[in-house]
Design a protein around this motif. Sequence first.
Motif, PDB file in Angstrom:
ATOM      1  N   UNK A  35       0.980  -1.340  -0.106  1.00 54.10           N
ATOM      2  CA  UNK A  35       0.236   0.123  -0.087  1.00 54.10           C
ATOM      3  C   UNK A  35       0.840   1.236  -0.044  1.00 54.10           C
ATOM      4  N   UNK A  36       0.609   2.281  -0.903  1.00 57.61           N
ATOM      5  CA  UNK A  36       1.581   3.459  -0.869  1.00 57.61           C
ATOM      6  C   UNK A  36       0.476   4.345  -0.161  1.00 57.61           C
ATOM      7  N   UNK A  48      -5.465   8.295   2.841  1.00 60.08           N
ATOM      8  CA  UNK A  48      -5.181   8.457   1.519  1.00 60.08           C
ATOM      9  C   UNK A  48      -3.927   7.568   1.024  1.00 60.08           C
ATOM     10  N   UNK A  49      -4.411   6.333   0.804  1.00 57.67           N
ATOM     11  CA  UNK A  49      -3.588   5.254   0.371  1.00 57.67           C
ATOM     12  C   UNK A  49      -4.079   4.381  -0.695  1.00 57.67           C
ATOM     13  N   UNK A  50      -3.413   3.714  -1.480  1.00 56.25           N
ATOM     14  CA  UNK A  50      -3.884   2.678  -2.473  1.00 56.25           C
ATOM     15  C   UNK A  50      -2.835   1.710  -2.949  1.00 56.25           C
ATOM     16  N   UNK A  51      -3.115   0.710  -3.406  1.00 54.50           N
ATOM     17  CA  UNK A  51      -2.376  -0.459  -3.739  1.00 54.50           C
ATOM     18  C   UNK A  51      -1.302  -0.032  -5.006  1.00 54.50           C
ATOM     19  N   UNK A  67       7.301  10.290  -5.308  1.00 52.62           N
ATOM     20  CA  UNK A  67       6.011   9.948  -6.000  1.00 52.62           C
ATOM     21  C   UNK A  67       4.754   9.885  -4.945  1.00 52.62           C
ATOM     22  N   UNK A  68       5.228   9.592  -3.388  1.00 52.70           N
ATOM     23  CA  UNK A  68       4.230   9.540  -2.439  1.00 52.70           C
ATOM     24  C   UNK A  68       4.044  10.791  -1.835  1.00 52.70           C
ATOM     25  N   UNK A  69       4.787  11.929  -2.297  1.00 59.67           N
ATOM     26  CA  UNK A  69       4.519  12.999  -1.768  1.00 59.67           C
ATOM     27  C   UNK A  69       5.128  13.077  -0.098  1.00 59.67           C
ATOM     28  N   UNK A  70       5.081  14.140   0.297  1.00 58.76           N
ATOM     29  CA  UNK A  70       5.579  14.207   1.804  1.00 58.76           C
ATOM     30  C   UNK A  70       4.971  15.494   2.473  1.00 58.76           C
ATOM     31  N   UNK A  71       4.890  15.398   3.894  1.00 59.10           N
ATOM     32  CA  UNK A  71       4.395  16.264   4.539  1.00 59.10           C
ATOM     33  C   UNK A  71       4.891  16.146   5.775  1.00 59.10           C
ATOM     34  N   UNK A  72       4.931  17.335   6.711  1.00 57.52           N
ATOM     35  CA  UNK A  72       4.842  17.243   8.269  1.00 57.52           C
ATOM     36  C   UNK A  72       3.664  17.262   8.862  1.00 57.52           C
ATOM     37  N   UNK A  73       3.230  16.315   9.781  1.00 65.56           N
ATOM     38  CA  UNK A  73       1.980  16.234  10.218  1.00 65.56           C
ATOM     39  C   UNK A  73       2.071  16.486  11.775  1.00 65.56           C
TER      40      UNK A  73
END
Lengths: 320, 320, 320, 320
Positions: A35-36, A48-51, A67-73
Amino acid sequence: MQRIAVLTSGGDSSGMNPAIRAVTRKAIYHGIEVIGIKRGYTGFIEGEMSLLNLGSVADIIQRGGTMLFSARSEEFRTPEGRKKAFENVERFGIQGLIVIGGDGSFRGARQFHKEFGLPIIGVPGTIDNDIVGTDYSIGFDTAINTVVDAINKIRDTATSHERTFIVEVMGRDTGFIALTAGLAAGAESILIPEKPFSINDICHKLMQGHKRGKLHSIILVAEGASDSFDVASQIKEKTGFDTKVIILGHLQRGGAPTAYERVIGSCMGAKAVELLRNGEVLKMVGMQAGKIVALDIEDSALKKKPIDMDMYDLANILSI
Amino acid sequence: MQRIAVLTSGGDSSGMNPAIRAVTRKAIYHGIEVIGIKRGYTGFIEGEMSLLNLGSVADIIQRGGTMLFSARSEEFRTPEGRKKAFENVERFGIQGLIVIGGDGSFRGARQFHKEFGLPIIGVPGTIDNDIVGTDYSIGFDTAINTVVDAINKIRDTATSHERTFIVEVMGRDTGFIALTAGLAAGAESILIPEKPFSINDICHKLMQGHKRGKLHSIILVAEGASDSFDVASQIKEKTGFDTKVIILGHLQRGGAPTAYERVIGSCMGAKAVELLRNGEVLKMVGMQAGKIVALDIEDSALKKKPIDMDMYDLANILSI
Amino acid sequence: MQRIAVLTSGGDSSGMNPAIRAVTRKAIYHGIEVIGIKRGYTGFIEGEMSLLNLGSVADIIQRGGTMLFSARSEEFRTPEGRKKAFENVERFGIQGLIVIGGDGSFRGARQFHKEFGLPIIGVPGTIDNDIVGTDYSIGFDTAINTVVDAINKIRDTATSHERTFIVEVMGRDTGFIALTAGLAAGAESILIPEKPFSINDICHKLMQGHKRGKLHSIILVAEGASDSFDVASQIKEKTGFDTKVIILGHLQRGGAPTAYERVIGSCMGAKAVELLRNGEVLKMVGMQAGKIVALDIEDSALKKKPIDMDMYDLANILSI
Amino acid sequence: MQRIAVLTSGGDSSGMNPAIRAVTRKAIYHGIEVIGIKRGYTGFIEGEMSLLNLGSVADIIQRGGTMLFSARSEEFRTPEGRKKAFENVERFGIQGLIVIGGDGSFRGARQFHKEFGLPIIGVPGTIDNDIVGTDYSIGFDTAINTVVDAINKIRDTATSHERTFIVEVMGRDTGFIALTAGLAAGAESILIPEKPFSINDICHKLMQGHKRGKLHSIILVAEGASDSFDVASQIKEKTGFDTKVIILGHLQRGGAPTAYERVIGSCMGAKAVELLRNGEVLKMVGMQAGKIVALDIEDSALKKKPIDMDMYDLANILSI
């Protein structure tokens, strides 16, 4: 193990894509679904995830960023945020998680594992190369080459106009980028947070070089070592040399990963899958003594990674 | 004609070396000696000059900057300074001078020619490409490629973090670099001094793109168009988008000349020698309608080079 | 120790210049004079050598090739040739020699030391990375990046035309370049001398990929593994796929050294000087377990450096 | 005009993607739908086509090759093939077609237009830059830079070993790549099909250069000018110089488009849409006198594009 997930977190670094590709293909090779998760812990919380399949990671090995993008949460720092994330773990049937990121991301991972028991493997990804325990973090080699290329260009102008250039690079607490790029580029002085410096010594070296016929000088400054504009104005005042500042900033993160980056990103991603398959529940992949190994992820939080002072001394000797 | 001289003046630009090489070898081919003057008009005044031979310009075609060094000379603006320079003209037996530089350098050349009658040919060299009369100035193509490469890297990070980046490029009075690099890089907005802009329009475009799923935006700003940090804070305020600024600065001058740069630099340098041989006494080499031609050097001083507004409109249409 | 000499021998590799620079400046720092010998053992025999100073090695860290030139010397294999060389050792007062090159060059070094007792330190420099004992030889990282860049370009055409490309890289006896570059570039198959391969298996993989929608394939072949044109015609015959061959050849040696290359070249060069200063008389500098160390130079002759078969398997898994 | 189609045909060239992007976005801007046809005339015949939207061409401006793929179609040379293609024109409601390719592709376009009346605009795309009427074809600038970069690397080795290298580049009937890259790279000799050459003259130049201290030579050969291996063996025989051959081959097509390529590709693509909107029914976009203009597509078939012999002479003078 039938299904794992992967995410990238914190500042992006070149080489994250080869690592994602390796995680995905290595897992699928062993019959494990992947799962990404998008946008790091943010997407983990929001589902927000998909195979991913073999083709999802085609044609990404040569791309910078993630490609999965990034963020600080911020939300993942709260028990409520982590609880929501765990609901997604159950909903999507995730049996293991691979987190590609820096030590901030690993802190969240440790906490999450402690609370919910999900096996988590960290893969070090940060251009700063400052994660304790591992000799290498994904993104460093590409960043160093970007800095060296930039200095090559700046040197043309520095030489043509007989100028001193202050080049500021990333590194709030650590001088890994400044030191390594400085040695590689033959920078005349390197200012890092780990080592106090004296403007007088720098000016002395500049003036001695000038006397010997040196037409220009490059001073590499890690952002945490000093204020670059302040260094420039002091040098100008003390030596009279025309001194300019250039801040490389976000230029250092992206760009196509170097060959080395792709190899290490691939090996580290594959190793993370192997560790999950071997039943490890909380480890960090790392490089030690030239090998990709499993490390205690706790280590990365406890202390500060020491810089190689021999390399610092060598850089000084060679740039005389 | 038995002996000519060549100098580079003003800001360095990549492609000056191929031009120096062409001047030297083309002249020697015709039996003319070439004096290389160092540090522009400064060296002209101080007599810092020496004979160049075929080997002096070997192995420089691929190098950025200028092997003759460059400088801005206050003294050459004074009658005394120019008189000293003319003494060197007589001392070294210089019968013609080739000045590679921008319009500031050409002003000095015109004045010197008027006072002392020395035949002078200008070769346009400035990354800004803003010299009136010529479609191309040496250094522009290399600078554009450097900017586009930088934006490629920045875009990786912009995409990974879904950010807006303001990239500031050179161009105090003109937007040639911003416009051409912006079209080439697919920048979402381009701010140039020649065209008033509205922050509201930019924000509107950003938000429409965001709605359509655009993950990032690059706004290219010529330094003379606006204050980049001010643009960033207004965008942040109006859209809420995470917006960063990066100033490319002196990164844009140097670097190995592109193939095009080397070809044009070579052709322009050779043309300058031809013009001197043909008895021209005050011309500028330039590109018009795709050809290397002789232009009236006075033209470069009178007006402002207009920017191609069709290209500006096209850039806007294509980056929707 | 008052005076040492340095030479480069065998095929040139990018990174030799940073090593020469490090040898020179590190030695001068310690008050030791450095003689640069030109054209490897040829210049050693013919006395083509001169003193290097700090400025002799300025502005070379970013250049490919070797400023000292290189050559293969038949004469140095004869006792007469070596005797002439020793006369130069005495004439020039050389107390130690640093040889940057491959195992052929080290063989000559060992023989010369045995006969005349001159302290000699080898520094591994060959793009093939096949010197036994050291994990890294100067030139490898740059070569790998050159190959990966070439494959990037070839892939554009391969994809556009849905073709199979055979890319032949250096490696007569070893597959280090092919394997590492193949993993980094995501090559669909990698043919190396160390591992027998079956054309049928390769064709099977190609056709399976094709069924899954793969639009192109890159097959990387070490020159010693097979005849590339033969592989191409067999694939064309068995699969019907349009298959082209490209031989990278001498493109792989030169080019500006990567950042990593410059760092390792600098460290190895400096280490060689240190070993001479410490009284070592016959060693090879090398990398082991991520560190620059002193190795027994005899080791490099005895066996064949094994290739990492785990990396080979990983490359296969990831390029599915 | 409500719906147009676009295809790429013949050998791929870098810059086709910016052109496709420009066609698509410019058309959509004017309210026209765009059909992307895959695999050139093959997909045209087989109905392999689909609607492109703004997002379809996002993130392609920086990529080499063509996102629409390319092929050479034998079937389109037959009346039956073209009839099938016209059925797709009717089925998909295509009112105009833009063909990006070389003169072979334009021949098919002219024939198709003559038979079925469909408005067709050609956009010149071939790295050879040999299409008559236009000064520039998409892909040339990128190819030239690739060749120059390769020669830079080869020169490092040539210098280190004092060798002569024969570098063979594309150009079966024309020497545009060889001449332009040769001038840009400072190649010592340039062999093109348009100009007979004498091995004796080449050897004479090589030996004179050698006497003056030249350490290496690069001879650039267009594939149609001579057999490179034959040239090498003759040089070796006549001069005794160590001479190697390298064939760049398919390396020259791909790679990220240069800034210039992206600008011209964008302008040409947009111009093609404009011509269709203006009711043109059979034209070729081209560059003349530095401007993007409409040309008679018939012209491209009638004669051979002449090479600039002044540039050839200049290259010879400068590489002395």
